[in-house]
Design an enzyme around this catalytic site. Structure first.
Site, PDB file in Angstrom:
ATOM      1  N   TYR A 168      -2.179  -1.235  10.177  1.00  0.00           N
ATOM      2  CA  TYR A 168      -2.121  -1.540   8.752  1.00  0.00           C
ATOM      3  C   TYR A 168      -0.873  -0.953   8.104  1.00  0.00           C
ATOM      4  CZ  TYR A 168      -3.535  -1.894   3.858  1.00  0.00           C
ATOM      5  OH  TYR A 168      -3.577  -2.186   2.523  1.00  0.00           O
ATOM      6  N   SER A 176       0.845  -1.196   0.000  1.00  0.00           N
ATOM      7  CA  SER A 176       0.000   0.000   0.000  1.00  0.00           C
ATOM      8  C   SER A 176       0.877   1.241   0.000  1.00  0.00           C
ATOM      9  CB  SER A 176      -0.890   0.009   1.258  1.00  0.00           C
ATOM     10  OG  SER A 176      -1.491   1.273   1.445  1.00  0.00           O
TER      11      SER A 176
END
Length: 242
Positions: free
Chosen positions: A158, A135
């Site tokens: 995350y 990401s």
């Protein structure tokens, strides 16, 4: 395009993972679509073989790899797509170690489990590739740039887990270079999936097809393709800073 090659996609029962599996199958690969519930992805299609796979369960991983070895004897592509985030709405200072541990079990330790289990089969391929779904929120360069407004609240688990995944990508790429195994990271961009269904920010307007495009490109690179790179979300020319 790649007849007789074999791929394994984790988290392949829905979302981007399911799309990646379908596209690789359309390229002619035999694709093992890994999911905790192998029936989750619906109709399999001629080149897709559902397999029960929970990346946090080493016995499940071993059984899946043994099934692939028994049926095909090799693995050409491993796509580490399975990933989770913690509950939305948490401020950075509200996160506990337990929150991070749960996310790291899938996003970091699960990837190590998969690569370790699949290495013997990958080494039998003339062109082995590993693709790690990362990401832009993993980029320390972007996170530290005051000119770029990235969402940070709610992302401690995350973002840090994907940053760890990026480090794994670089270390595996260097270590496995002598074996001809290419290991790369990719960002699919913001795609509205179950993972960010409760996100308190815009979930993005990219389709799963758009999110799967660059992962599939990295999964199908030739033997002289790149290794140790971080690309996406729109093309292989999109270089994301570490």
């Amino acid at each position: 395009m790649h007849p007789h090659e074999v791929a394994l996609v984790t988290g392949g029962g829905k979302g981007i993972g399911k799309e990646i599996a379908g596209r690789l199958a359309a390229h002619g690969l035999t694709v093992y679509r890994g999911a905790r519930n192998p029936e989750q992805g619906g109709a399999a299609g001629p080149n897709i073989r559902p397999v029960r796979l929970d990346v946090t369960d080493e016995a499940s991983v071993a059984a899946a790899v043994e099934a692939i070895e028994a049926e095909t004897g090799r693995l050409d592509v491993l796509v580490n797509n399975a990933g989770i985030t913690s509950e939305w709405g948490l401020r950075t200072t509200d996160f506990t170690a337990a929150h991070l541990r749960e996310v790291y079990e899938v996003n970091v330790f699960g990837v190590v489990t998969m690569i370790s289990a699949c290495l013997p089969l990958l080494r039998r391929s003339p062109n082995p590739r590993v693709v790690n779904l990362s990401s832009g929120l993993a980029s320390l360069t972007l996170l530290s740039d005051p000119e770029i407004s990235l969402p940070t609240e709610g992302f401690l688990a995350y973002s840090s887990s994907k940053a760890a995944l990026n480090a794994l990508t670089l270390l595996y790429a260097e270590t496995l270079r002598a074996d001809g195994i290419k290991v790369n990271a990719v960002s699919p961009g913001m795609v509205p999936t179950d993972q960010n269904a409760g996100a308190p920010f815009p979930r993005g307007h990219r389709t799963v097809a758009e999110g799967a495009a660059v992962p599939v490109l990295l999964a199908t690179v030739p033997a002289d393709g790149p290794s140790g790179v971080f690309r996406g979300p729109d093309s292989l020319e999109d270089v994301i800073p570490w």
